[in-house]
Design an enzyme around this catalytic site. Structure first.
Site, PDB file in Angstrom:
ATOM      1  N   ARG A 142       0.732   3.817  -3.258  1.00  0.00           N
ATOM      2  CA  ARG A 142       0.114   5.107  -2.958  1.00  0.00           C
ATOM      3  C   ARG A 142       1.151   6.205  -2.759  1.00  0.00           C
ATOM      4  NH1 ARG A 142      -5.420   4.171   0.266  1.00  0.00           N
ATOM      5  NH2 ARG A 142      -5.665   1.934  -0.003  1.00  0.00           N
ATOM      6  N   ASP A 171      -5.219 -10.144  -8.032  1.00  0.00           N
ATOM      7  CA  ASP A 171      -5.596  -9.347  -9.195  1.00  0.00           C
ATOM      8  C   ASP A 171      -4.435  -8.620  -9.874  1.00  0.00           C
ATOM      9  OD1 ASP A 171      -5.299  -7.826  -6.928  1.00  0.00           O
ATOM     10  OD2 ASP A 171      -7.125  -6.654  -7.195  1.00  0.00           O
ATOM     11  N   GLU A 182       0.820  -1.210   0.000  1.00  0.00           N
ATOM     12  CA  GLU A 182       0.000   0.000   0.000  1.00  0.00           C
ATOM     13  C   GLU A 182       0.855   1.263   0.000  1.00  0.00           C
ATOM     14  OE1 GLU A 182      -3.036   0.088  -0.550  1.00  0.00           O
ATOM     15  OE2 GLU A 182      -3.804  -1.909  -0.056  1.00  0.00           O
ATOM     16  N   GLU A 217     -12.337   0.589 -10.309  1.00  0.00           N
ATOM     17  CA  GLU A 217     -11.970  -0.375 -11.357  1.00  0.00           C
ATOM     18  C   GLU A 217     -12.821  -0.292 -12.621  1.00  0.00           C
ATOM     19  OE1 GLU A 217     -10.176  -1.292  -7.717  1.00  0.00           O
ATOM     20  OE2 GLU A 217     -12.340  -1.317  -8.104  1.00  0.00           O
TER      21      GLU A 217
END
Length: 673
Positions: free
Chosen positions: A308, A437, A304, A573
């Site tokens: 980010r 994913d 993360e 998404e």
């Protein structure tokens, strides 16, 4: 010829007479000849026959023509020299960037200044306050602070004038300082994209396009203005109630902390730049310069914080050319490196960026596959910019190791990998949802980022897509929607996470880069499914997870929603894939679908006092049950992709020059020299 006699009377004088000679007399006994000597004598006699005035006029004309010729030669010579020098300069520029370089840099205009006396944009319908939650497709996005006051977008003429002034100022100063060019990201003047050497070099400053390569910006349209208004409304809530903190709680007018590093602000920096919000961007930059400190005793998630924070800082550096963001990126990048100190080189999930220690989660020694294989774009780019190969070496080793592992199913990977043994765990479960994913996304995007040279990445991606087709694709009833399910120990489940809606955009990106044409066909089918996950729901907003009906049942839709899955987290998404599909096909229906989604966000998730909130129940329009949380990715991804979707300017983050990380932060593609 002169006469041989003098005048009979008066003062002596000389006269001119004309005498005609016979052929033999003229040339002698031999008759006419055309020898050079004879011609010279003949011309001289004719010249002497002219009067003094005639000869003076002729000489004057010849002198005048000679002077004109000298002046013309000088002018033409300078022009030719300029052209030659320009050509040589271009050749030298190409030679100075060995290996790889940025493709035809296109640069975004500097964000436009807010204007205090500008009236509010037309207010979109207010919603009942909702709240957010911490789930995401692999990585989620960060937000940006709320704007203090209204702003007026400058006209196209004003924007052009501002850029011209910047270019002029650059010429006068004649410094290495970068300027803001027209579209895309600012490019470094001497930027090498070869595999970085271990020698650390000074960061290069981005440089802009030549003025003649710049083109007029495409005017911002009404739908883009609506996105700007939505962003500014969200930013207002963040600024008023959560400034400098990780996430806004808009209903309680407070904030929540995850890492205590201003995630929303950092995640939204490049969004503000792309949307042209100069005042908000400058205020956020001051916070980064004065208040963003990484030397603190806090555990952060490697994945993360990479997508980010590191990704957001690198992207903002490329777009703005401001070295502050590169320095901060180097700082956080170095502090994340202890995560790779494991027996297998598969990184731990958590790092204490103050102490320089790392560890797995308390409950397991496993890391999720998506997390360890979706940090590569950022660390590779950090190596390229700094010249320090340790960042790229660490993440490349992870990909090479995963490439060799057993336990895959026709290219599909399990969800977990052990940091001690380096082997897959929880075998037999395959999904394109959470924890797996972005592994597939980054296979393709690393291949694109590196100039399409790393064949192992492409092989793994192509094999995985074939595995998806073979094991995970099914069609629903009654509308026969193509969807991607899950496989658990040989049993198919018709469950599809909203996170999987990244796949249509990724497939379209691959097809755009020369991969199989049937990838685009599959993308078109899947984006229709992702849209129906919104359209078939009462609020027009998708739940976190849906189950598809495989058998026709009277009165039943394709989509079924379980009570535990009906929350909406303001995820990006589907909008992300709509952006790719519109950019590559030009089909306006994708813009229309995105516009519907934006209107429903405004209708059901907007908080009147500032901010947006995730909601618990997408099936109840009268009470969507707001959760009092605005995820940072709503500003970092969702609204950014909305703005780009509604733009008809393909150079606004040109997809032949940039690749988005999984948090929607654009990074430059390395192109062979």
């Amino acid at each position: 010829m002169y006469s041989g006699a003098a005048a009979a009377a008066g003062p002596p004088r000389r006269d001119f007479i004309s005498v005609t000679l016979g052929p033999e007399e003229a040339v002698g006994v031999g008759g006419y000849n055309n020898s050079k000597a004879w011609r010279r004598r003949s011309c001289w006699r004719k010249w002497k026959q002219l009067s003094r005035l005639q000869r003076t006029v002729i000489l004057f004309l010849l002198a005048f023509l000679a002077v004109c010729g000298v002046i013309s030669y000088s002018s033409v010579g300078e022009a030719w020299k300029s052209i030659t020098n320009k050509s040589l300069d271009e050749q030298r520029t190409e030679q100075e960037i060995p290996g790889l370089k940025l493709a035809n840099p296109a640069v975004l205009p500097a964000p436009q200044k807010a204007d205090a006396n500008h009236g509010d944009y037309p207010e979109l319908s207010l919603q009942k306050p909702p709240k957010p939650l911490h789930v995401r497709r692999g990585p989620s996005n960060l937000q940006i602070k709320a704007p203090q006051r209204d702003m007026r977008l400058k006209t196209r003429h004003d924007t052009i004038r501002a850029v011209e002034q910047l270019v002029e100022a650059h010429k006068v100063e004649k410094t290495e300082k970068s300027i803001i060019s027209w579209r895309g990201a600012v490019i470094e003047p001497d930027q090498s994209t070869e595999p970085p050497s271990s020698k650390i070099k000074e960061p290069e400053k981005p440089s802009s396009l030549e003025a003649e390569d710049q083109k007029e910006p495409v005017p911002i349209n009404e739908r883009q203005l609506a996105v700007i208004e939505a962003f500014r409304h969200a930013w207002k809530g963040y600024k008023d109630f959560a400034w400098g903190h990780d996430e806004l709680k808009p209903l309680s007018k407070s904030y929540s902390e995850w890492f205590g590093l201003g995630l929303t602000l950092i995640d939204a920096l490049d969004t503000m730049w792309i949307l042209g919000l100069k005042e908000e961007f400058e205020e956020a930059r001051k916070w980064v310069a004065n208040d963003l400190v990484f030397d603190k005793n806090v555990d952060v998630n490697l994945f993360e914080s990479t997508i980010r924070i590191l990704g957001g800082l690198l992207s903002t550096y490329h777009l703005s050319g401001d070295s502050l963001f590169l320095e901060k990126a180097k700082d956080i990048g170095n502090r994340l490196m202890p995560a790779f100190k494991t027996p297998s080189k598969i990184p731990y999930s958590d790092v204490n960026i103050g102490r320089g220690t790392a560890h797995p989660p308390r409950w397991t020694s496993d890391s999720s596959v998506a997390e360890v294989t979706s940090i590569q774009l950022e660390f590779r780019e950090l190596s390229r910019l700094t010249g320090d190969e340790k960042f790229q070496k660490a993440v490349d080793e992870v990909m090479k190791h995963v490439h060799t592992l057993s336990g895959k199913n026709d290219g599909l990977v399990p969800m977990f990998i052990n940091t001690n043994s380096g082997q897959f765990t929880h075998l037999g479960v395959y999904t394109l949802g959470a924890r797996a994913d972005s592994y597939y996304e980054y296979l393709l995007k690393q291949w694109i980022q590196g100039g399409k040279k790393e064949n192992e990445l492409l092989e793994d991606y192509m094999r995985a897509i074939e595995g998806v087709k073979k094991h995970l694709l099914q069609r629903s009833e009654p509308k026969k929607l193509t969807f991607v399910g899950e496989l658990a120990h040989g049993h198919f489940s018709a469950k599809m996470d909203h996170l999987v809606c990244f796949l249509p955009g990724t497939l379209a990106l691959g097809a755009h880069n020369g991969l199989a044409a049937d990838h685009m066909k599959l993308a078109e089918a899947l984006i229709e499914t992702c849209y129906q996950m919104y359209a078939q729901v009462e609020t027009g907003l998708s739940p976190e997870i849906v189950h598809f009906n495989l058998h026709a049942q009277k009165g039943h839709k394709d989509v079924e929603i379980k009570p535990a899955d009906r929350h909406n987290l303001l995820r990006p998404e589907t909008v992300e894939s709509l952006f790719y599909m519109y950019r590559f096909t030009g089909d306006k229906k994708y813009q229309d679908w995105g516009w519907e989604i934006l209107q429903n966000f405004n209708r059901y998730t907007r908080v009147p006092t500032g901010g947006y909130t995730s909601i618990n129940n997408v099936q109840n329009p009268s009470n969507p049950e707001p959760r009092d949380k605005m995820e940072s990715f709503f500003l970092g991804e969702t609204l950014k992709y909305m703005f780009l979707l509604f733009s008809d300017d393909i150079d606004l983050i040109n997809l032949d020059k940039y690749v988005f990380n999984t948090e929607a932060h654009p990074l430059p593609i390395w192109v062979p020299a």
